[in-house]
Scaffold this motif. Sequence first.
Motif, PDB file in Angstrom:
ATOM      1  N   THR A   1       0.733  -1.120  -0.153  1.00  0.00           N
ATOM      2  CA  THR A   1      -0.030  -0.030   0.050  1.00  0.00           C
ATOM      3  C   THR A   1       0.863   1.273   0.122  1.00  0.00           C
TER       4      THR A   1
ATOM      5  N   SER B   1      -6.301  -1.997   5.121  1.00  0.00           N
ATOM      6  CA  SER B   1      -7.393  -1.589   5.700  1.00  0.00           C
ATOM      7  C   SER B   1      -8.289  -1.717   4.289  1.00  0.00           C
TER       8      SER B   1
ATOM      9  N   ALA C   1      -8.642   0.906   1.919  1.00  0.00           N
ATOM     10  CA  ALA C   1      -8.972   2.397   1.416  1.00  0.00           C
ATOM     11  C   ALA C   1      -9.348   2.463   0.026  1.00  0.00           C
ATOM     12  N   ILE C   2     -10.363   3.429  -0.332  1.00  0.00           N
ATOM     13  CA  ILE C   2     -10.587   3.476  -1.552  1.00  0.00           C
ATOM     14  C   ILE C   2      -9.552   3.703  -2.665  1.00  0.00           C
ATOM     15  N   GLN C   3      -8.484   4.354  -2.443  1.00  0.00           N
ATOM     16  CA  GLN C   3      -7.314   4.603  -3.070  1.00  0.00           C
ATOM     17  C   GLN C   3      -6.264   3.340  -3.515  1.00  0.00           C
ATOM     18  N   HIS C   4      -6.482   2.270  -2.517  1.00  0.00           N
ATOM     19  CA  HIS C   4      -5.939   1.350  -2.697  1.00  0.00           C
ATOM     20  C   HIS C   4      -6.725   0.187  -3.559  1.00  0.00           C
ATOM     21  N   LYS C   5      -8.040   0.283  -3.225  1.00  0.00           N
ATOM     22  CA  LYS C   5      -9.233  -0.426  -3.800  1.00  0.00           C
ATOM     23  C   LYS C   5      -9.211  -0.105  -5.408  1.00  0.00           C
TER      24      LYS C   5
ATOM     25  N   PRO D   1     -12.738  -2.356   5.989  1.00  0.00           N
ATOM     26  CA  PRO D   1     -13.406  -2.106   4.817  1.00  0.00           C
ATOM     27  C   PRO D   1     -13.041  -2.906   3.597  1.00  0.00           C
TER      28      PRO D   1
ATOM     29  N   GLY E   1      -2.386   1.140  -6.653  1.00  0.00           N
ATOM     30  CA  GLY E   1      -3.594   2.011  -6.213  1.00  0.00           C
ATOM     31  C   GLY E   1      -3.660   3.386  -7.022  1.00  0.00           C
TER      32      GLY E   1
END
Length: 325
Positions: free
Chosen positions: A237, A270, A272-276, A295, A253
């Motif tokens: 990440t 976790s 996070a949207i920026q990783h997803k 999440p 990401g």
Amino acid sequence: MAGILTYALHYEGAFNKNSLGAVGEAARLAKELGTEAHVLVLGEDVSDELAGSLGGYAAQKVFKVTGPEGLAQPVIDAMAQVMESEGHDYALFGGGLLGFEIGAGLAARLDAGVTMEVTNVSVEDGKLVAERPILGDSAISESRYKGRGIIIGRLNAFEVPQSTGDSAPVESVDAQFSPWSTKAKMVQRGEQRGADVNIEDAQILVAGGRGLGKAEGFDQLQTLAQAFGGNSAVAATRAVVDAGWYPYAGQIGQTGKTVAPKLYLAAGISGAIQHKVGMQSSENIVAINKDANAPIFEFSDLGIVGDLNKIVPKLTEAIKAKKGG
Ligand SMILES: Cc1cc2nc3c(=O)[nH]c(=O)nc-3n(C[C@H](O)[C@H](O)[C@H](O)COP(=O)(O)OP(=O)(O)OC[C@H]3O[C@@H](n4cnc5c(N)ncnc54)[C@H](O)[C@@H]3O)c2cc1C
């Protein structure tokens, strides 16, 4: 003349993969528009042979500028000058931090429209339309330009064509740099490109996050990836890349790479949207996290709630046993 100008970043005699993707994409679009794709190359000592080799990616002309390489401001000066004098309607970049910086500066300088994180560009009524995923990639927005348009791709959004080996004409340009553009100096340049971390081609990715606790936490992920064998690699990440625990070349990401392996295994991440946005197209997503409400479990095929320091070594042993070694 209307046309498309791209910028090609080079290092140690080779062009950056993202830049070549942008050159190929610009050539494809220019053909559809009935215009030309040109490239600007900037450096202290660029040979005509290297600059001309962009013809292999269908560039029709290369503008060669002498100046400090790898910094945004001199490129903005040079591209603005060439776009004004040659009448280019569009500039296209392949993404990456330098592309973002140059594109944004160029848009401000030329009072042009700008779209970032573009994943697709098409031609409509003789003009370019840029598509950009929004709302966590759940919808696509389209950008059209009243005047000039600056289009910045998402990292690796544009496929790199095979070079035909052709050569393009090279024109030397005497660029006028603004006084502030030459104030910054490149002190050191380091590359962390795919030699030992090549996450884009891996079929199995073991990714680690802050839950690993320290840089040494990645050792157990390397052992797990080795146990999987074959085409597997370790990724990370942004939080751990920023902390210096893992090289940027392995970051997944929004500001890293987009991957879609057969198996993506997250340890201490976790979600996070920026990783997803960089891994959500993976075929199978497995997550290990000690927090049952993390999440990442919302978009995992299999979730394991527990301490990764206990689970990862056991999983590694189990995989080795299954493989008979
Ligand atoms: C503009 C912008 C761009 C960004 N770009 C990116 C990007 O490209 N890529 C990216 O990844 N992030 C990016 N981020 C950062 C992103 O918002 C998150 O901060 C980051 O992804 C969090 O990383 P993490 O999951 O490693 O850390 P954390 O969010 O801190 O999560 C750590 C997780 O580990 C778990 N954990 C802790 N100890 C253990 C244990 N012993 N066993 C099991 N689980 C444990 C915790 O429960 C937690 O869920 C960006 C942010 C911004 C603002």
